[in-house]
Design a protein around this motif. Structure first.
Motif, mmCIF file in Angstrom:
data_model
loop_
_atom_site.group_PDB
_atom_site.id
_atom_site.type_symbol
_atom_site.label_atom_id
_atom_site.label_comp_id
_atom_site.label_asym_id
_atom_site.label_seq_id
_atom_site.Cartn_x
_atom_site.Cartn_y
_atom_site.Cartn_z
ATOM 1 N N VAL A 133 0.859 -1.195 0.000
ATOM 2 C CA VAL A 133 0.000 0.000 0.000
ATOM 3 C C VAL A 133 0.892 1.241 0.000
ATOM 4 C CG1 VAL A 133 -1.951 -1.129 1.157
ATOM 5 C CG2 VAL A 133 -0.183 -0.025 2.541
ATOM 6 N N ASP A 134 0.292 2.374 -0.277
ATOM 7 C CA ASP A 134 1.002 3.647 -0.223
ATOM 8 C C ASP A 134 1.623 3.845 1.152
ATOM 9 O OD1 ASP A 134 0.758 4.790 -2.647
ATOM 10 O OD2 ASP A 134 -0.209 6.620 -1.848
ATOM 11 N N GLU A 135 2.800 4.484 1.188
ATOM 12 C CA GLU A 135 3.442 4.725 2.475
ATOM 13 C C GLU A 135 2.508 5.427 3.462
ATOM 14 O OE1 GLU A 135 7.595 6.340 3.353
ATOM 15 O OE2 GLU A 135 7.669 5.697 1.249
ATOM 16 N N ALA A 136 1.687 6.329 2.933
ATOM 17 C CA ALA A 136 0.769 7.084 3.802
ATOM 18 C C ALA A 136 -0.275 6.188 4.464
ATOM 19 C CB ALA A 136 0.082 8.178 2.999
ATOM 20 N N LEU A 137 -0.500 4.997 3.909
ATOM 21 C CA LEU A 137 -1.498 4.081 4.479
ATOM 22 C C LEU A 137 -0.848 2.901 5.202
ATOM 23 C CD1 LEU A 137 -4.117 3.912 1.570
ATOM 24 C CD2 LEU A 137 -4.466 4.907 3.845
ATOM 25 N N ALA A 138 0.490 2.874 5.198
ATOM 26 C CA ALA A 138 1.209 1.704 5.735
ATOM 27 C C ALA A 138 0.836 1.409 7.188
ATOM 28 C CB ALA A 138 2.716 1.908 5.600
ATOM 29 N N HIS A 139 0.552 2.449 7.955
ATOM 30 C CA HIS A 139 0.212 2.225 9.373
ATOM 31 C C HIS A 139 -1.134 1.497 9.527
ATOM 32 C CE1 HIS A 139 -1.978 5.873 8.406
ATOM 33 N NE2 HIS A 139 -2.698 5.712 9.503
ATOM 34 N N ARG A 140 -1.907 1.428 8.448
ATOM 35 C CA ARG A 140 -3.202 0.728 8.519
ATOM 36 C C ARG A 140 -3.161 -0.642 7.834
ATOM 37 N NH1 ARG A 140 -8.094 4.057 6.647
ATOM 38 N NH2 ARG A 140 -9.060 2.266 7.657
ATOM 39 N N ALA A 141 -1.973 -1.042 7.421
ATOM 40 C CA ALA A 141 -1.848 -2.250 6.586
ATOM 41 C C ALA A 141 -2.295 -3.526 7.290
ATOM 42 C CB ALA A 141 -0.412 -2.401 6.090
ATOM 43 N N TYR A 142 -2.232 -3.555 8.636
ATOM 44 C CA TYR A 142 -2.612 -4.793 9.346
ATOM 45 C C TYR A 142 -3.984 -4.699 9.992
ATOM 46 C CZ TYR A 142 2.001 -5.853 7.915
ATOM 47 O OH TYR A 142 3.081 -6.046 7.116
ATOM 48 N N GLU A 143 -4.754 -3.703 9.549
ATOM 49 C CA GLU A 143 -6.170 -3.675 9.927
ATOM 50 C C GLU A 143 -6.887 -4.609 8.965
ATOM 51 O OE1 GLU A 143 -7.672 0.333 9.810
ATOM 52 O OE2 GLU A 143 -6.054 1.056 11.097
ATOM 53 N N ASP A 144 -7.979 -5.185 9.439
ATOM 54 C CA ASP A 144 -8.704 -6.115 8.573
ATOM 55 C C ASP A 144 -9.661 -5.345 7.665
ATOM 56 O OD1 ASP A 144 -9.536 -8.419 7.394
ATOM 57 O OD2 ASP A 144 -10.928 -8.966 9.010
ATOM 58 N N THR A 145 -9.074 -4.591 6.742
ATOM 59 C CA THR A 145 -9.900 -3.778 5.874
ATOM 60 C C THR A 145 -9.263 -3.637 4.488
ATOM 61 O OG1 THR A 145 -10.696 -1.506 5.570
ATOM 62 C CG2 THR A 145 -8.857 -1.771 7.040
ATOM 63 N N ALA A 146 -10.128 -3.460 3.475
ATOM 64 C CA ALA A 146 -9.624 -3.159 2.128
ATOM 65 C C ALA A 146 -9.101 -1.729 2.140
ATOM 66 C CB ALA A 146 -10.755 -3.311 1.115
ATOM 67 N N LEU A 147 -8.094 -1.445 1.321
ATOM 68 C CA LEU A 147 -7.538 -0.080 1.247
ATOM 69 C C LEU A 147 -7.353 0.292 -0.220
ATOM 70 C CD1 LEU A 147 -4.754 -0.489 3.993
ATOM 71 C CD2 LEU A 147 -6.815 0.935 4.207
ATOM 72 N N PRO A 148 -7.438 1.598 -0.540
ATOM 73 C CA PRO A 148 -7.266 2.003 -1.933
ATOM 74 C C PRO A 148 -5.825 1.828 -2.412
ATOM 75 C CG PRO A 148 -7.493 3.930 -0.512
ATOM 76 C CD PRO A 148 -7.730 2.734 0.354
ATOM 77 N N ILE A 149 -5.659 1.419 -3.672
ATOM 78 C CA ILE A 149 -4.311 1.282 -4.251
ATOM 79 C C ILE A 149 -4.166 2.148 -5.508
ATOM 80 C CG2 ILE A 149 -3.834 -1.025 -3.316
ATOM 81 C CD1 ILE A 149 -4.623 -2.191 -6.088
ATOM 82 N N GLY A 150 -5.119 3.079 -5.698
ATOM 83 C CA GLY A 150 -5.075 3.931 -6.889
ATOM 84 C C GLY A 150 -5.804 3.284 -8.050
ATOM 85 N N HIS A 151 -6.029 4.059 -9.130
ATOM 86 C CA HIS A 151 -6.714 3.578 -10.332
ATOM 87 C C HIS A 151 -8.113 3.029 -10.029
ATOM 88 C CE1 HIS A 151 -2.813 3.987 -12.322
ATOM 89 N NE2 HIS A 151 -2.347 3.497 -11.187
ATOM 90 N N GLY A 152 -8.724 3.515 -8.944
ATOM 91 C CA GLY A 152 -10.066 3.084 -8.574
ATOM 92 C C GLY A 152 -10.115 1.659 -8.033
ATOM 93 N N GLN A 153 -8.953 1.086 -7.684
ATOM 94 C CA GLN A 153 -8.894 -0.315 -7.236
ATOM 95 C C GLN A 153 -8.525 -0.393 -5.764
ATOM 96 O OE1 GLN A 153 -10.099 -2.379 -9.413
ATOM 97 N NE2 GLN A 153 -10.168 -0.727 -10.919
ATOM 98 N N THR A 154 -8.642 -1.600 -5.195
ATOM 99 C CA THR A 154 -8.330 -1.775 -3.774
ATOM 100 C C THR A 154 -7.450 -3.001 -3.566
ATOM 101 O OG1 THR A 154 -10.353 -3.095 -3.532
ATOM 102 C CG2 THR A 154 -10.501 -0.762 -2.924
ATOM 103 N N ILE A 155 -6.769 -3.006 -2.429
ATOM 104 C CA ILE A 155 -6.126 -4.231 -1.947
ATOM 105 C C ILE A 155 -7.212 -4.920 -1.119
ATOM 106 C CG2 ILE A 155 -5.108 -2.955 0.036
ATOM 107 C CD1 ILE A 155 -2.847 -5.009 0.114
ATOM 108 N N SER A 156 -7.432 -6.203 -1.354
ATOM 109 C CA SER A 156 -8.528 -6.912 -0.679
ATOM 110 C C SER A 156 -8.325 -6.929 0.830
ATOM 111 C CB SER A 156 -8.610 -8.349 -1.185
ATOM 112 O OG SER A 156 -8.871 -8.373 -2.560
#
Ligand code: SAH
Length: 225
Positions: free
Chosen positions: A50-73
């Protein structure tokens, strides 16, 4: 790296082991019981996807945006689908449709011998390729193409196919690339919401089982440059 950014990096590392353990406990509570899947997910650095700005949320059980209108599951859904893929024995080859950031691809690469993965957005494909190369992952082949058309080599047959984008029609070309007894796991959009399906190849028949409701980005046609 200046001292401050090294400190920040270290900071992420320090919290991540604890937060990773917590994530694994949460997955367990939600019914993920395959120890190999849990162990691989404990050790897979989701924060690098994920983007560095979202790295602190990487181990939450949630999808996060990865750009281009897509998400990491969401980690739960990655664990759930991976567990389903392994339920009837460890497959040799897995074809993934929707590489996205490459996180699910990396999880799979640690559990099966050979992973093939297709993405339709060039920027995501290239970024995933670089990340997996940097991580020295050698049993993954990535392609930029429309996944609904199947793997470009028409003679390939896969033990498992995993779709990580929702289709409202089951792509015929894809199920035809399942070997006898092979299984495909996909989010299927019935028009009244998405459900997880498992399709098993029995000769020329395809047996379908439906599981729980899910939410995925849609499967889209063509390649996006
Ligand atoms: N496996 C990813 C999930 C990414 S989201 C993870 O680990 O988080 C789904 C991805 O499917 C998106 O990147 C989207 O661009 C891609 N996709 C959608 N339609 C596709 C198609 N027809 N062929 C290949 N990829 C597709």
């Amino acid at each position: 790296m200046n001292p401050r950014s090294r400190e920040q990096h270290h900071g992420i590392g320090m919290t991540s082991q604890r937060t990773r353990d917590r994530l694994i406990e949460r997955l367990r509570e939600q019914g993920i019981s395959n120890e190999r899947v849990l162990e691989v997910m404990r050790n897979t650095p989701r924060h690098l996807f994920v983007d560095e700005a979202l790295a602190h949320r990487a181990y939450e059980d949630t999808a996060l945006p990865i750009g281009h209108g897509q998400t990491i599951s969401q980690p739960y859904i990655v664990a759930r689908m991976t567990q389903m893929l392994l339920e009837h024995g460890t497959p040799h080859s897995v074809l993934e449709i929707g590489t996205g950031c490459g996180y699910q691809t990396l999880v799979l690469s640690q559990l099966v011998s050979q992973v093939y993965s297709i993405e339709r957005i060039r920027a995501l494909h290239e970024q995933a390729k670089k990340r997996l190369e940097d991580l020295k992952v050698y049993n993954v082949e990535l392609r930029l193409t429309d996944g609904a058309l199947g793997w470009p080599n028409r003679n390939y047959r896969f033990d498992r196919i995993l779709m990580t984008a929702a289709a409202s029609e089951i792509p015929r070309k894809l199920v035809e690339q399942l070997r006898e007894g092979g299984e495909m796991i996909l989010p299927y959009d019935s028009g009244r919401g998405q459900v997880l399906l498992r399709i098993t190849r029995r000769g020329d028949d395809f047996e379908t089982e439906a599981f729980e409701p899910v939410i995925f980005v849609p499967l889209l046609p063509g390649v996006e440059e």
